[in-house]
Motif scaffolding. Structure first.
Motif, mmCIF file in Angstrom:
data_model
loop_
_atom_site.group_PDB
_atom_site.id
_atom_site.type_symbol
_atom_site.label_atom_id
_atom_site.label_comp_id
_atom_site.label_asym_id
_atom_site.label_seq_id
_atom_site.Cartn_x
_atom_site.Cartn_y
_atom_site.Cartn_z
ATOM 1 N N ALA A 172 1.091 -1.592 0.074
ATOM 2 C CA ALA A 172 -0.038 0.090 0.193
ATOM 3 C C ALA A 172 0.991 1.461 -0.246
ATOM 4 O O ALA A 172 2.074 1.287 0.216
ATOM 5 N N PRO A 173 0.399 2.238 -0.643
ATOM 6 C CA PRO A 173 0.918 3.319 -0.818
ATOM 7 C C PRO A 173 1.472 3.722 0.799
ATOM 8 O O PRO A 173 0.753 4.105 1.569
ATOM 9 N N PRO A 174 2.089 4.092 1.610
ATOM 10 C CA PRO A 174 2.866 4.426 2.524
ATOM 11 C C PRO A 174 2.480 5.832 2.866
ATOM 12 O O PRO A 174 2.173 7.145 1.876
ATOM 13 N N SER A 175 2.545 5.818 3.839
ATOM 14 C CA SER A 175 1.568 7.717 5.051
ATOM 15 C C SER A 175 3.219 8.626 4.644
ATOM 16 O O SER A 175 4.585 7.981 5.049
ATOM 17 N N VAL A 176 3.350 9.998 4.258
ATOM 18 C CA VAL A 176 4.057 10.743 5.056
ATOM 19 C C VAL A 176 4.915 11.269 6.125
ATOM 20 O O VAL A 176 6.260 11.256 6.340
ATOM 21 N N LYS A 177 3.719 10.411 7.150
ATOM 22 C CA LYS A 177 4.408 10.355 8.517
ATOM 23 C C LYS A 177 5.033 9.506 8.509
ATOM 24 O O LYS A 177 5.390 9.602 9.668
ATOM 25 N N GLY A 178 5.280 7.913 7.846
ATOM 26 C CA GLY A 178 5.417 6.686 8.428
ATOM 27 C C GLY A 178 6.794 6.923 7.799
ATOM 28 O O GLY A 178 7.246 7.307 6.599
ATOM 29 N N GLU A 179 8.053 5.991 8.534
ATOM 30 C CA GLU A 179 9.119 5.699 7.771
ATOM 31 C C GLU A 179 9.240 4.391 6.936
ATOM 32 O O GLU A 179 8.951 3.053 7.442
ATOM 33 N N VAL A 180 9.375 4.643 6.038
ATOM 34 C CA VAL A 180 8.507 3.531 4.885
ATOM 35 C C VAL A 180 10.039 3.309 3.799
ATOM 36 O O VAL A 180 10.263 4.661 3.297
ATOM 37 N N ASN A 181 10.489 1.984 3.410
ATOM 38 C CA ASN A 181 11.850 2.351 2.618
ATOM 39 C C ASN A 181 10.891 1.746 0.919
ATOM 40 O O ASN A 181 9.496 1.684 1.100
ATOM 41 N N ILE A 182 11.110 3.004 -0.062
ATOM 42 C CA ILE A 182 10.423 2.819 -1.454
ATOM 43 C C ILE A 182 11.395 1.815 -2.391
ATOM 44 O O ILE A 182 13.493 2.104 -1.966
ATOM 45 N N LEU A 183 10.970 0.596 -2.832
ATOM 46 C CA LEU A 183 12.065 0.025 -3.350
ATOM 47 C C LEU A 183 10.689 0.182 -5.155
ATOM 48 O O LEU A 183 10.232 -0.057 -5.111
ATOM 49 N N LYS A 184 12.034 -0.496 -6.151
ATOM 50 C CA LYS A 184 10.987 0.368 -7.714
ATOM 51 C C LYS A 184 11.796 -1.117 -8.377
ATOM 52 O O LYS A 184 12.105 -1.885 -8.158
ATOM 53 N N GLU A 218 6.120 -14.201 -2.556
ATOM 54 C CA GLU A 218 7.610 -14.255 -2.312
ATOM 55 C C GLU A 218 8.101 -12.135 -1.318
ATOM 56 O O GLU A 218 8.588 -11.535 -0.954
ATOM 57 N N VAL A 219 7.141 -11.568 -2.559
ATOM 58 C CA VAL A 219 6.303 -9.892 -2.010
ATOM 59 C C VAL A 219 6.587 -9.262 -0.958
ATOM 60 O O VAL A 219 7.164 -8.996 -0.938
ATOM 61 N N GLU A 220 5.784 -10.495 -0.982
ATOM 62 C CA GLU A 220 5.020 -10.035 0.416
ATOM 63 C C GLU A 220 5.633 -10.124 1.595
ATOM 64 O O GLU A 220 5.517 -9.090 2.207
ATOM 65 N N ARG A 221 6.285 -10.872 1.521
ATOM 66 C CA ARG A 221 7.494 -10.770 2.446
ATOM 67 C C ARG A 221 8.692 -10.015 2.674
ATOM 68 O O ARG A 221 9.005 -9.573 3.484
ATOM 69 N N MET A 222 9.187 -10.130 1.309
ATOM 70 C CA MET A 222 9.869 -9.206 1.389
ATOM 71 C C MET A 222 9.613 -8.337 1.875
ATOM 72 O O MET A 222 10.315 -7.334 2.721
ATOM 73 N N ARG A 223 8.434 -7.278 1.500
ATOM 74 C CA ARG A 223 8.483 -5.897 1.346
ATOM 75 C C ARG A 223 7.532 -5.498 3.110
ATOM 76 O O ARG A 223 8.072 -5.047 4.244
ATOM 77 N N ASN A 224 7.136 -6.863 3.791
ATOM 78 C CA ASN A 224 6.386 -6.794 5.372
ATOM 79 C C ASN A 224 7.627 -7.037 6.122
ATOM 80 O O ASN A 224 7.943 -5.643 7.374
ATOM 81 N N LEU A 226 10.925 -5.557 4.857
ATOM 82 C CA LEU A 226 11.625 -4.233 5.059
ATOM 83 C C LEU A 226 10.973 -3.134 5.423
ATOM 84 O O LEU A 226 11.573 -2.409 5.126
ATOM 85 N N ASN A 227 9.636 -3.274 5.655
ATOM 86 C CA ASN A 227 8.663 -2.335 6.258
ATOM 87 C C ASN A 227 8.458 -1.466 4.643
ATOM 88 O O ASN A 227 8.924 -0.217 4.557
#
Length: 358
Positions: A172-184, A218-224, A226-227
């Motif tokens: 889900a799109p991260p909130s600007v308030k949260g500390e979220v890593n952005i991967l492409k 696999e993608v879900e585990r990775m993003r969870n 790594l936040n």
């Protein structure tokens, strides 16, 4: 991947609606977003707007939906009412994750649905629904839409640009308030079919064939872990691995230099590092792999770590085979594993010949 010479042949068969090509290929039409059988009665697209696939599943994963005129999923026989109903249900909500209880809610026995889909076009209903769902998400990756990039980075979600399916699968799109890593995530066309590459500007996190079973999880585990939120786009790392893959398939490269990020336990990382030390053109058994990390009795655990590799080809898990010479398993498909091993062995022989001549 279908070569350009075959594409011309298939396009001619499409124009002439040759029945003897039924089952050999499917054609995706970029301008309409549908895929068809060779004998589709619809107006023929221009060659440059066509994309050819060997299976319906490949077309679905590339984001195309079935044509309603030629019904490509009914080949070679007319589809049953059950198959038609389920195809329509998936099209009503392509992002839905189907479960057995959903089928029972429609009065459909899950085993019957699985059997009929498998008989009609070589994949179960769940595999079909997954391919369609992934295809919608992959469409965003293929476009690499910079507008979506802006939406995510500003924490603004627009229903017109950022599809629900992509959000559900890639994060889900991260909130600007949260500390979220952005991967492409980027779509890479290769000799053995399309791959998805996920990276940031520092390292490659994932490289898989888009039809790999279990890719979503696999993608879900990775993003969870790594936040992270994953958005379409390219990075310097993506461009690097794309260039190296091209060189690899041309036989010009045997060792990848693109920086990678290993996400796993210390044991898994030790297995993956050992895999990278297997020379191109050679293989090891699962027992030999375990022995190489000083754990000779842990070959089953080593085999699981081998299967958990998220960087196909770069970390050459395809170089591990059974002790009796059998191919063993490969998440990307045994045909791909066989091709990779033969490709590397051929290059090894060629290198030996060059050295001998010197």
């Amino acid at each position: 991947m279908i070569c350009s010479e075959l594409e011309r042949e298939y396009y001619q068969a499409l124009v002439e609606r040759k029945r003897n090509y039924e089952g050999l290929f499917f054609v995706g039409v970029r301008t309409t977003g549908v895929f068809c059988r060779p004998t589709c009665p619809a107006r023929k697209p221009k060659f440059e707007n066509c994309e050819f696939f060997e299976t319906a599943q490949q077309a679905l994963l590339a984001s195309y939906r079935p044509c309603q005129r030629c019904n490509p999923l009914s080949h070679p026989m007319i589809a049953s009412e059950l198959v038609k109903e389920l195809v329509e249900k998936v099209e009503e909500d392509p992002e839905k994750r189907w479960k057995d209880q959903d089928l029972r809610g429609l009065g459909i026995d899950p085993s019957t649905a699985r059997r009929q889909f498998k008989k009609r076009f070589g994949m179960t209903f769940v595999e079909y629904a997954r391919a369609r769902r992934m295809g919608v998400a992959m469409k965003e990756i293929r476009k690499g839409n910079s507008v979506i990039d802006t939406q995510i980075l500003t924490g603004y979600e627009s229903s017109s640009g950022f599809r629900d399916a992509f959000s559900r699968i890639m994060g889900a799109p991260p909130s600007v308030k949260g500390e979220v890593n952005i991967l492409k995530a980027a779509w890479l066309d290769t000799e053995l079919g399309p791959m998805i590459a996920i990276s940031n500007e520092e390292a490659l996190y994932l490289l898989e064939f888009v039809d790999r079973k279990g890719l979503e999880k696999e993608v879900e585990r990775m993003r969870n872990k790594l936040n992270a939120a994953i958005i379409p786009g390219n990075t310097a790392i993506t461009r690097s691995i794309e260039k190296e893959l091209l060189q690899y398939f041309k036989g010009q490269l045997t060792e990848f230099k693109t920086p990678i990020y290993l996400m796993g336990s210390p044991f898994q990382k030790s297995v993956w590092e050992s895999l990278r030390r297997i020379p191109s053109g050679e293989t090891r058994s699962y027992s030999e792999l375990a022995a190489s990390i000083q754990r000779p009795t842990a070959f089953r655990v080593a085999a699981r770590a081998n299967g958990a590799n998220q960087l196909a080809i770069v970390i050459p898990c395809h170089r591990v085979v059974q002790s009796n010479g059998g191919l063993g398993g490969y998440a990307g498909g045994l045909n791909r594993k066989k091709w990779l091993l033969e490709h590397e062995y051929k290059l090894k022989l060629e290198r030996k010949q060059v050295l001998k001549e010197k």
